[in-house]
Structures are given as structure tokens and as C-alpha cells.
Design an enzyme around this catalytic site. Structure first.
Site, PDB file in Angstrom:
ATOM      1  N   GLU A 141      -6.111  52.082  62.864  1.00 47.48           N
ATOM      2  CA  GLU A 141      -7.440  51.552  62.569  1.00 47.48           C
ATOM      3  C   GLU A 141      -7.366  50.106  62.086  1.00 47.48           C
ATOM      4  O   GLU A 141      -8.221  49.279  62.440  1.00 47.48           O
ATOM      5  CB  GLU A 141      -8.132  52.427  61.523  1.00 47.48           C
ATOM      6  CG  GLU A 141      -8.415  53.847  61.985  1.00 47.48           C
ATOM      7  CD  GLU A 141      -9.250  53.911  63.260  1.00 47.48           C
ATOM      8  OE1 GLU A 141     -10.040  52.980  63.500  1.00 47.48           O
ATOM      9  OE2 GLU A 141      -9.098  54.883  64.013  1.00 47.48           O
ATOM     10  N   GLU A 214      -7.570  51.265  72.746  1.00 44.64           N
ATOM     11  CA  GLU A 214      -7.031  52.387  71.980  1.00 44.64           C
ATOM     12  C   GLU A 214      -5.515  52.474  72.152  1.00 44.64           C
ATOM     13  O   GLU A 214      -4.780  52.699  71.179  1.00 44.64           O
ATOM     14  CB  GLU A 214      -7.694  53.697  72.415  1.00 44.64           C
ATOM     15  CG  GLU A 214      -9.157  53.823  72.036  1.00 44.64           C
ATOM     16  CD  GLU A 214      -9.379  53.747  70.525  1.00 44.64           C
ATOM     17  OE1 GLU A 214      -8.521  54.239  69.773  1.00 44.64           O
ATOM     18  OE2 GLU A 214     -10.412  53.196  70.111  1.00 44.64           O
TER      19      GLU A 214
END
EC number: 3.4.24.-
Length: 297
Positions: A141, A214
Site C-alpha cells: 500500500e 497492482e
């Protein structure tokens, strides 16, 4: 603002290509609208306001929508400790830290830049992951924050917003009107078809960019911690636990899948990979296994 997160030349190339194609599509779209005599200024203004709100208020909007609350080091010492350590390793400012009261095990980061960022984890993921697994998730993150992924994806989605608004405009305002109000193909129908086509292409481009971002975040996070196996374990555990979450709870979380560490979908319920916000679990695990091999672990 530079950090110690590993640079990703592949991500940079894909971002440049995607933004170029979206920009080209935008120019063509506006050109077609002008050629049709459509006054698109109102639509562009509305879309610009939406873009402004998403760009500058993304952290507040996301926290409010997902029920996240900021926590202090006294309220969540272990969580703050992990983020402090990772930020020191990455040489980046510490984001705000939040927790969302949800049994769906997940995490997300949002904010237009490192100074305005917030990292949020759910109570479900805090209960289920070991510290080294949670560290891998947080590193993933924080990579999104370091690479300004929220800002990039917000800008990339602008054309889709415009096309969506134009589709509504065509449906509600002019679908039945022709060029001269007497004969010919209805202008509204032309606008509708062009808008749908532009929306579809921009949607596919932004989803492809999202999937690669991602993978890039997985790689950058794994290289920062030097423990890709911990991130792989977290991915496997989170995906398995999500499969046990009641369908009703997953439906409530599903609108936020683009933000999440792992999509809130049961196995077999996801749509085709072409339309997904995240790569398949198998591809993410293979990517991490490759990194482990490169690190000799």
C-alpha cells in the site's frame, strides 16, 4: 518526491502509453462532438468538477465511504510501529493511519500525494495476519502512495467520466433529434454510440493500467521488505478468508475493489480478467515467486 521503493520502468512505459492513448481518444471524442454541433461545455465542466473532487478529496471520500477512522499511535501501537519502520526504510513521509471496522480482510491507500496520503486497514485483516504478513501488505500500500497511483488513476478515469456523462446526455436530452429535426440519423443516437465506444475503450485501458499497477506495487513492496514470501502468504490467506465472508458483506465492499489490496470477490464470481481491477491471484503469486528466485530465497 523520491523514495527507496524500487523504480519500475515497465510501469512508467505502460503509464505513458496509456495516458497517450487516453489523450488521443479524448481529442478524437471532443472532435466528433464538435463536428456534430454538440455543446459539450456543460458536460466538460461537470466532469472537471468531479475530477477535482476525486483528486483533492480522495482521502476524505474514501475514508468516509469505507467507514475508516484515523487512529493514534496510542490506539494502534503495533500498526503504527510497522508503518513507522516501513516509512523509514522507504525514506518517505509517514501517511495518516486509519482502521475500518469490517470483517472483510483488506487494506487500501489513498490520497493525491505522499503528504495527503492515508493508509487504512480493516479490523478483519488485523485479526487474521501475522506481523510479517501485515508488513508485506502495508509495504504494498505504501508503494501505491510513493508512486502516486491514486492521482494517476483519477486522471486516467477522466475520459470515462466524460463519456459516461455524454451517454446520459444523449439518452435524456437528444436521442430522438436529427440533424435538421426533420430527417437523417438522430444526433442523440450518434452521440450515444460514440460515447459508449469511447467509454468502453477508456475503461479497458484504465483497467489494464490498474492491473499492472497492482503487480508493480507487489514487486516494490516485496523488494522493500526483502520478504516476498510474506506478501505471498498474506495474499493467499486474505483471498482464502474473503471466500468465507458472507455474500452480502462482499457486495457492500465490492464497489471499493479498485482501492483494495485484494478484490472482495468469491472464487468463480469475478468477471473476465479483461475487466478486473486486479490481476488473478495466480499471476500475483507467480510474480512474487519470481522475485523470491531473484533474491535467492
Amino acid at each position: 518526491m523520491r523514495t527507496r521503493f524500487a523504480p519500475d520502468s515497465g510501469l512508467t512505459r505502460r503509464m505513458v502509453v496509456t495516458m497517450f492513448l487516453l489523450g488521443l481518444l479524448y481529442v478524437v471524442f471532443v472532435g466528433v462532438l464538435i463536428a456534430l454541433g454538440v455543446r459539450a461545455l456543460t458536460v466538460l465542466v461537470v466532469a472537471g468538477i468531479i475530477l477535482f473532487a476525486q483528486y483533492f478529496l480522495s482521502d476524505r471520500i474514501a475514508l468516509f465511504a469505507m467507514g475508516g477512522r484515523e487512529v493514534t499511535p496510542q490506539q494502534a501501537p503495533e500498526l503504527h510501529g510497522l508503518i513507522d519502520r516501513l516509512c523509514a526504510m522507504a525514506d518517505m513521509p509517514k501517511p495518516r493511519v486509519a482502521v475500518a471496522d469490517s470483517d472483510v480482510p483488506n487494506a487500501f491507500a489513498t490520497g493525491r500525494n505522499q503528504k495527503k496520503a492515508v493508509v487504512c486497514v480493516t479490523t478483519g485483516i488485523l485479526r487474521r495476519l501475522e506481523p510479517e504478513e501485515l508488513e508485506g501488505v502495508l509495504a504494498h500500500e505504501l508503494s501505491h502512495v510513493a508512486h502516486r497511483d491514486v492521482a494517476v488513476m483519477t486522471i486516467a478515469s477522466f475520459l470515462g467520466v466524460v463519456a459516461g456523462l455524454m451517454t446520459r446526455f444523449a439518452l435524456y436530452a437528444g436521442l430522438g433529434r436529427s440533424r435538421d429535426d426533420r430527417s437523417g440519423v438522430p444526433i442523440g443516437l450518434i452521440i450515444l454510440l460514440v460515447s459508449v465506444l469511447v467509454y468502453a475503450v477508456s475503461f479497458l485501458l484504465t483497467r489494464a493500467l490498474s492491473r499492472y499497477r497492482e503487480l508493480a506495487a507487489d514487486r516494490a513492496g516485496a523488494l522493500l521488505t526483502q520478504r516476498p514470501s510474506a506478501l505471498a502468504s498474506a495474499l493467499t490467506k486474505v483471498s482464502g478468508e474473503i471466500a468465507r465472508i458472507p455474500t452480502r458483506d462482499l457486495r457492500e465492499a465490492e464497489p471499493f475493489n479498485a482501492f483494495y489490496f485484494a478484490p472482495a470477490l468469491k472464487p468463480g464470481q469475478s468477471i473476465a480478467n479483461l475487466f478486473a481491477t486486479h490481476p488473478p491471484l495466480e499471476r500475483r503469486l507467480a510474480n512474487l515467486a519470481k522475485i523470491s528466485s531473484e533474491l535467492g530465497r
